[in-house]
Structures are given as structure tokens and as C-alpha cells.
Scaffold this active site. Structure first.
Site, PDB file in Angstrom:
ATOM      1  NE  ARG A 125      -4.226  -1.828   1.498  1.00  0.00           N
ATOM      2  CZ  ARG A 125      -4.344  -2.969   2.166  1.00  0.00           C
ATOM      3  NH1 ARG A 125      -3.775  -3.040   3.192  1.00  0.00           N
ATOM      4  NH2 ARG A 125      -5.320  -3.948   2.052  1.00  0.00           N
ATOM      5  CE  LYS A 147       0.854  13.235 -15.576  1.00  0.00           C
ATOM      6  NZ  LYS A 147       0.649  13.909 -16.882  1.00  0.00           N
ATOM      7  CD  GLU A 189       8.848  15.549 -22.343  1.00  0.00           C
ATOM      8  OE1 GLU A 189       8.328  16.651 -21.936  1.00  0.00           O
ATOM      9  OE2 GLU A 189       8.228  14.460 -22.435  1.00  0.00           O
ATOM     10  CE  LYS A 231       6.365  17.090 -14.092  1.00  0.00           C
ATOM     11  NZ  LYS A 231       6.824  15.857 -15.008  1.00  0.00           N
ATOM     12  CD  GLU A 241      -2.289  15.492 -16.787  1.00  0.00           C
ATOM     13  OE1 GLU A 241      -1.608  15.008 -16.530  1.00  0.00           O
ATOM     14  OE2 GLU A 241      -3.095  15.348 -17.962  1.00  0.00           O
ATOM     15  NE  ARG A 245       1.632  16.502 -13.523  1.00  0.00           N
ATOM     16  CZ  ARG A 245       2.215  15.610 -12.666  1.00  0.00           C
ATOM     17  NH1 ARG A 245       1.752  15.651 -11.311  1.00  0.00           N
ATOM     18  NH2 ARG A 245       3.305  14.862 -13.137  1.00  0.00           N
ATOM     19  CG  ASN A 249      -0.341  16.299 -21.072  1.00  0.00           C
ATOM     20  OD1 ASN A 249       0.884  15.721 -20.518  1.00  0.00           O
ATOM     21  ND2 ASN A 249      -1.344  16.284 -19.905  1.00  0.00           N
ATOM     22  CG  HIS A 252       3.249  14.976 -24.118  1.00  0.00           C
ATOM     23  ND1 HIS A 252       3.999  16.177 -24.159  1.00  0.00           N
ATOM     24  CD2 HIS A 252       3.970  14.213 -23.347  1.00  0.00           C
ATOM     25  CE1 HIS A 252       5.336  16.113 -23.331  1.00  0.00           C
ATOM     26  NE2 HIS A 252       5.283  14.713 -23.133  1.00  0.00           N
ATOM     27  CG  HIS A 256       1.646  10.171 -25.623  1.00  0.00           C
ATOM     28  ND1 HIS A 256       0.961  10.624 -24.308  1.00  0.00           N
ATOM     29  CD2 HIS A 256       2.715   9.791 -24.966  1.00  0.00           C
ATOM     30  CE1 HIS A 256       1.568  10.783 -23.400  1.00  0.00           C
ATOM     31  NE2 HIS A 256       2.818  10.192 -23.779  1.00  0.00           N
ATOM     32  CG  HIS A 268       8.307  10.502 -24.526  1.00  0.00           C
ATOM     33  ND1 HIS A 268       7.026  10.378 -24.467  1.00  0.00           N
ATOM     34  CD2 HIS A 268       8.355  11.730 -23.561  1.00  0.00           C
ATOM     35  CE1 HIS A 268       6.321  11.483 -23.916  1.00  0.00           C
ATOM     36  NE2 HIS A 268       7.147  12.240 -23.258  1.00  0.00           N
TER      37      HIS A 268
HETATM   38  N1  GLY Z   1       4.844  14.699 -18.261  1.00  0.00           N
HETATM   39  C1  GLY Z   1       3.761  15.531 -17.922  1.00  0.00           C
HETATM   40  C2  GLY Z   1       3.486  15.593 -16.566  1.00  0.00           C
HETATM   41  O1  GLY Z   1       4.275  15.180 -15.601  1.00  0.00           O
HETATM   42  O2  GLY Z   1       2.541  15.969 -16.082  1.00  0.00           O
END
Ligand code: GLY
Length: 369
Positions: A125, A147, A189, A231, A241, A245, A249, A252, A256, A268
Site C-alpha cells: 500500500r 506520475k 521536453e 515543473k 492534473e 498540469r 502535455n 504530447h 503519443h 518519446h
Molecule cells: N509529463 C507530464 C506531467 O508530468 O504531467
């Protein structure tokens, strides 16, 4: 519902705010182990890394060749980013009698961080994880913000959790030995961070492009700091998000789709670059562009040696199909993060991701070949 139902409410106290330190430097890896042991005295470390990191000697640099239990992801990379790898990590820790007092140390690139972070989120957990990113993509983005997750056979990051690290240590010297393609791709990035949030940082990138390509350590340290500051600011405001947030993206959504359609042959960061150019074309088609940002973004990506077109083997229909399956799609069509100007993301009615009709996206994709 029956007539005699009983109801009660359960109030769960809000989770206390937490914070974690990010340490950035050159050649700090060799001195970290005693620090980690001092900082988490009641914890037993378990390392998750990959075969390439072991080969590069970074494990020995970190542990001083001390014999620490570890799981080595092999083969390295996206091909191992699936739930079986997480199961193997969890079961190895169980077999070796690791308990809730374990701390996972994730040493590696984005794949290692995502897998190790997810294992930490679900082992008994939840246990703490320290992220030590060693690639441009992980140092710029994935090690910060919590993430974590792995891919399913259908889509990227289908299994996942928000699980913030206990600490992040960024040693830019680990980038010195990184394969050139990976090194450049990860910088996509960083260009994204500059484009969405900080025009001065974008200009810093333009001015220092040669030093960046030459892996000048002091410039890389400054880049790492700027990335983490941007960030962290975004994640502090919207950790899960819900809205802001989403700006992370940028590039992305189409990126993606291109990445999946390429069968992960494209990296990526390369796909994020392609996605940013496609987003720029959408901005133009929607009449949102009054500056030269698309040309400047394209120029930087070109100088980094990153692709600026979609490879011909990937069809537009494949991309459209994948966009419909995007996990953030609403009514089977995703929303797009767009720029208002260089260094500033478009926000309308308090929303950071926007509706763009399929026709516009298709026309822009046609221009990407
Ligand atoms: N890579 C995008 C984020 O961390 O929200």
C-alpha cells in the site's frame, strides 16, 4: 434501491501537504549513498535500475560497490514497461522479506522511474521512492511530479498512480555517457517547458544551443534547474492534473499517437517535438498565431537533430485512430494544449486544454509529412 436503506457519510481528513527536495549538481552520484542512508535511517534500500545503467557503471558509482539488493530491468527501455515487470519487482521484494520500511531507489531513465515509482506506490500500500534520473528526459520531466505507471497491451501508462518521490537527485554528469540520440531526444521536453512557460528560458536555449549539443555541464545544470522550477510550479498548483498540469502535455497528444504508431521506434522526446510542431500548425489554423514561435520551435528542434515531420510509414488514419483512444479523450476526441505566445500557454474560460475539430487536426497532420 430497497425501502429500508441506511446511509452514512465517511469523512476522510485531507492528506497533509508534503514536500520533497530536488538536488541538482555535477558528479554528485558518488556521494549520495551515505546521504540517502542518513536521511532515511529506519529504511532498507532496494534499488531498481536497468541493464544499461549497470553496464555504464553508475550502480557502482552510487553504492561504492556495496552489495545492495536490486532489481535490474532487462532489456532496458519501453519494451519492459509493463505490469509483469512490476509484479517481478514486488515479488522479489517479498521473497527477500522486504517490508513497509523499504525505500526504493530508482536509478535510471524515464522507464526505470515510472516502473519503480509505480512499484513503490503499490507495494504493501505504498512505500517511499527516491528518484535518481540519468537521462535528459527523466531529469527534465518524469522524475519530478509523481506520475508513475506502466503500459498495457492497449495503451501507454494504462496502469498508474500519482506517487510523489521522497527526494530527487539530478547528477548532470550522468548525461556525459548517454547515447547521442537519447540525449537529444530528451531535450525535446526542455524545449516544451520553455515554450509553455518561459520565453527567457527559450532564448537561453537558442543562445546556448551549441553548448547544449556539446553537453557543457554548467549549461546542463542551469537547464535542469529551469526545468525543475517550471515543473514544480505547475505540479504544486495541480498535482493530479485536474487542469493546469495539462499544459505539461503540450505536444504530447499527437506526440503519443506518433510514438505508439511507430511501435516505439521513435523516442518519446522525438515524438513530443513532432507533436509541438503539429500543435503549432493547429494554432496557426485557428488564427492564434501572431508571432514567429512555430519557426523558432522548429529551428531549435532541427538544431537538436530531432525529427520535424511524421515518418511516411505512419499514416494519418493510424494517428486519428490513436487520438480517439487517447486516455484524456472526452467523447472519443482529445482536447489540445495550445500556445498563446512563446512562453505562454493559452487559457480560455479557466481551461488549459481546448476543443479542436477533427477537420482542423486532419489538415494540420497532412502538412506534417
Ligand atoms: N509529463 C507530464 C506531467 O508530468 O504531467
Amino acid at each position: 434501491m430497497g425501502l429500508n436503506v441506511q446511509k452514512l457519510d465517511v469523512s476522510v481528513p485531507a492528506v497533509a501537504a508534503s514536500s520533497y527536495p530536488i538536488t541538482i549538481g555535477q558528479r554528485i552520484l558518488g556521494g549520495l549513498w551515505p546521504q540517502i542512508k542518513d536521511q532515511w535511517p529506519g529504511h532498507t534500500p532496494f534499488i531498481v535500475t536497468d541493464a544499461e545503467l549497470v553496464k555504464a557503471g553508475h550502480i557502482d558509482t552510487l553504492t561504492g560497490a556495496e552489495d545492495i539488493p536490486m532489481y535490474v530491468i532487462d532489456p532496458a527501455g519501453e519494451v519492459s514497461k509493463h505490469i509483469q515487470t512490476v509484479v517481478a519487482i514486488v515479488e522479489m521484494m517479498e521473497q527477500q522479506s522486504f517490508g513497509r520500511d523499504t525505500i526504493i531507489i530508482a536509478l535510471g531513465g524515464g522507464t526505470v522511474g515510472d516502473i519503480a515509482g509505480f512499484a513503490a506506490a503499490i507495494f504493501k500500500r505504498g512505500i517511499p521512492v527516491v528518484q535518481i534520473p540519468t537521462t535528459t528526459v527523466a531529469q527534465a520531466d518524469s522524475s519530478v511530479g509523481g506520475k508513475t505507471g506502466v503500459d498495457s497491451s492497449v495503451s501507454k501508462n494504462a496502469f498508474g498512480a500519482f506517487w510523489q518521490p521522497a527526494a530527487v537527485y539530478i547528477d548532470v554528469a550522468t548525461l556525459a555517457t548517454l547515447d547521442d540520440r537519447q540525449y537529444r531526444a530528451g531535450l525535446g521536453e526542455s524545449v516544451k517547458h520553455a515554450a509553455i512557460r518561459d520565453k527567457e528560458y527559450f532564448e537561453f536555449f537558442e543562445t546556448n544551443i551549441q553548448a547544449i549539443c556539446d553537453r557543457d555541464m554548467s549549461v546542463l545544470e542551469q537547464i535542469a534547474y529551469k526545468n525543475c522550477r517550471i515543473k514544480a510550479d505547475v505540479v504544486e498548483e495541480d498535482p493530479q492534473e485536474k487542469n493546469l498540469r495539462r499544459i505539461l502535455n503540450y505536444g504530447h497528444t499527437i506526440g503519443h499517437a506518433v510514438e505508439s504508431a511507430s511501435g516505439f521506434e521513435l523516442l518519446h522526446g522525438e515524438c513530443v517535438g513532432i507533436g509541438m510542431i503539429a500543435a503549432g500548425k493547429i494554432e496557426q489554423a485557428m488564427g492564434l498565431v501572431a508571432d514567429d514561435r512555430l519557426e523558432r520551435i522548429k529551428a531549435i528542434l532541427g538544431q537538436l537533430g530531432l525529427p520535424t515531420k511524421i515518418p511516411a510509414v505512419i499514416t494519418k488514419n493510424q494517428i486519428i485512430d490513436l487520438l480517439r483512444k487517447d486516455k484524456k479523450a472526452v467523447g472519443k476526441w482529445p482536447r489540445f494544449v495550445l500556445l498563446e505566445s512563446l512562453g505562454k500557454t493559452l487559457c480560455r474560460d479557466g481551461q488549459w486544454a481546448h476543443e479542436v475539430i477533427q477537420d482542423v487536426v486532419e489538415k494540420c497532420l497532412d502538412e506534417m509529412y
